[in-house]
Write an enzyme that holds these catalytic residues in place. Sequence first.
Site, PDB file in Angstrom:
ATOM      1  N   ARG A  89       0.874  -1.186   0.000  1.00 40.77           N
ATOM      2  CA  ARG A  89       0.000   0.000   0.000  1.00 40.77           C
ATOM      3  C   ARG A  89       0.912   1.237   0.000  1.00 40.77           C
ATOM      4  O   ARG A  89       1.949   1.224   0.657  1.00 40.77           O
ATOM      5  CB  ARG A  89      -0.940   0.021   1.215  1.00 40.77           C
ATOM      6  N   ASP A 227      -1.871   8.775   8.391  1.00 45.68           N
ATOM      7  CA  ASP A 227      -1.143   7.744   7.642  1.00 45.68           C
ATOM      8  C   ASP A 227       0.273   8.169   7.294  1.00 45.68           C
ATOM      9  O   ASP A 227       1.162   7.331   7.139  1.00 45.68           O
ATOM     10  CB  ASP A 227      -1.904   7.367   6.371  1.00 45.68           C
ATOM     11  N   ASN A 237      -4.568  11.407   5.807  1.00 40.16           N
ATOM     12  CA  ASN A 237      -5.387  10.473   6.598  1.00 40.16           C
ATOM     13  C   ASN A 237      -6.605  10.127   5.755  1.00 40.16           C
ATOM     14  O   ASN A 237      -6.782  10.634   4.633  1.00 40.16           O
ATOM     15  CB  ASN A 237      -5.773  11.098   7.939  1.00 40.16           C
TER      16      ASN A 237
HETATM   17  O1  MRU Z   1      -7.432   2.623   4.529  1.00 33.58           O
HETATM   18  P1  MRU Z   1      -7.166   2.403   5.993  1.00 33.58           P
HETATM   19  O2  MRU Z   1      -8.311   1.790   6.726  1.00 33.58           O
HETATM   20  O3  MRU Z   1      -5.853   1.681   6.219  1.00 33.58           O
HETATM   21  O4  MRU Z   1      -6.977   3.876   6.562  1.00 33.58           O
HETATM   22  C1  MRU Z   1      -6.726   4.036   7.924  1.00 33.58           C
HETATM   23  C2  MRU Z   1      -6.679   5.441   8.336  1.00 33.58           C
HETATM   24  O5  MRU Z   1      -6.820   6.351   7.543  1.00 33.58           O
HETATM   25  C3  MRU Z   1      -6.357   5.704   9.759  1.00 33.58           C
HETATM   26  O6  MRU Z   1      -6.980   6.872  10.205  1.00 33.58           O
HETATM   27  C4  MRU Z   1      -4.841   5.889   9.873  1.00 33.58           C
HETATM   28  O7  MRU Z   1      -4.160   4.777   9.349  1.00 33.58           O
HETATM   29  C5  MRU Z   1      -4.425   6.090  11.253  1.00 33.58           C
HETATM   30  S1  MRU Z   1      -4.489   4.540  12.114  1.00 33.58           S
HETATM   31  C6  MRU Z   1      -3.895   4.796  13.611  1.00 33.58           C
END
Ligand code: MRU
Length: 328
Positions: A89, A227, A237
């Site tokens: 990812r 993120d 994020n």
């Molecule tokens: O696509 P995802 O579910 O991996 O996205 C997660 C998020 O955006 C969270 O807010 C981020 O990773 C912070 S997790 C502590």
Amino acid sequence: MKVKVASGVQDIRAVWFEDGRLKLIDQRKLPLSLEIVETEDWRRAVEMIRDMTVRGAPAIGITAAYAMALAVRAGEEPKAAALCVKAARPTAYDLFYAVDRIVDAFAAGEDVLRAADAYAEEIVEKCLAIGRHGASLIADGMKVMTHCNAGALATGDWGTALAPMRVAHAEGRRFFVYVSETRPRLQGMQLTAWELLQEGIEHAIIPDSASASYMRDGVGLVITGADRIAANGDFANKIGTLDKAILARHFGIPFYVAAPISTFDPNAADGSAIPIECRAEEEMTCLGGQRLAPLGSRALNPAFDVTPGSLVTGFITESGIIPPGGQF
Ligand code: MRU
């Protein structure tokens, strides 16, 4: 078995290594069923990051660390395996940070599995520290808003955005959490609400589009995860975070971002350097496997947005609360 969800504050663990196997909660199945998947195949671990069996930046990092450890133990060349794991990812910086940690551990002659265990435990400690630093922001009777899932499932045991809530709750404060559903994959509705329910923290799921109304009517604090955070405080994020930050500024509500230092990318000068994942159109056009959008209509599905650091009140890290662009 580390999945104990009946009560208590640090009972949910999303990823762990036991009996020679990597074990994960299948987050695609929650909240309807709690299923554990396991593997000893590093490529399968990478696949589970890609297909979002596990998601959330720090939890992706922990899984990546174990994937690397399994790859090295299987005789793969570490740098080649690292490239493959990093491609799972694109946005969560923890993925890159964790992979480099294991590559460095291997180069230093360390046991890679022990290094991955140590990395996982370190993230758990960091999340708890984030909780302790952030808990003082939550006053008795406050209404708090969060987005996506930045809880135990996304991190190590305590969460990032949810960690201050867990600690404040354990300290006896009563507060209420607005959980925005988080279209299109519904991490807020399916994962955050599930976690808050295990904790006995009062909450309600709201449509993403209801944030403005509830903020106007008395939200005292917004906390999200991140993120990837750039050096100037811009951060990526879950899509919809930017809307909340703009609204919070409009209504004069403090907007905090909770994240460990492993989410800060020292090589990204600002948000324009953060790669944004675009996911399948079907996540938008279909619900429960059934297409609801007109056949022939296209959909755009960016998984993240970038919020300018200027809209952030502070970053809650394991080292304390730091201002946007501050030293980390
Ligand atoms: O696509 P995802 O579910 O991996 O996205 C997660 C998020 O955006 C969270 O807010 C981020 O990773 C912070 S997790 C502590």
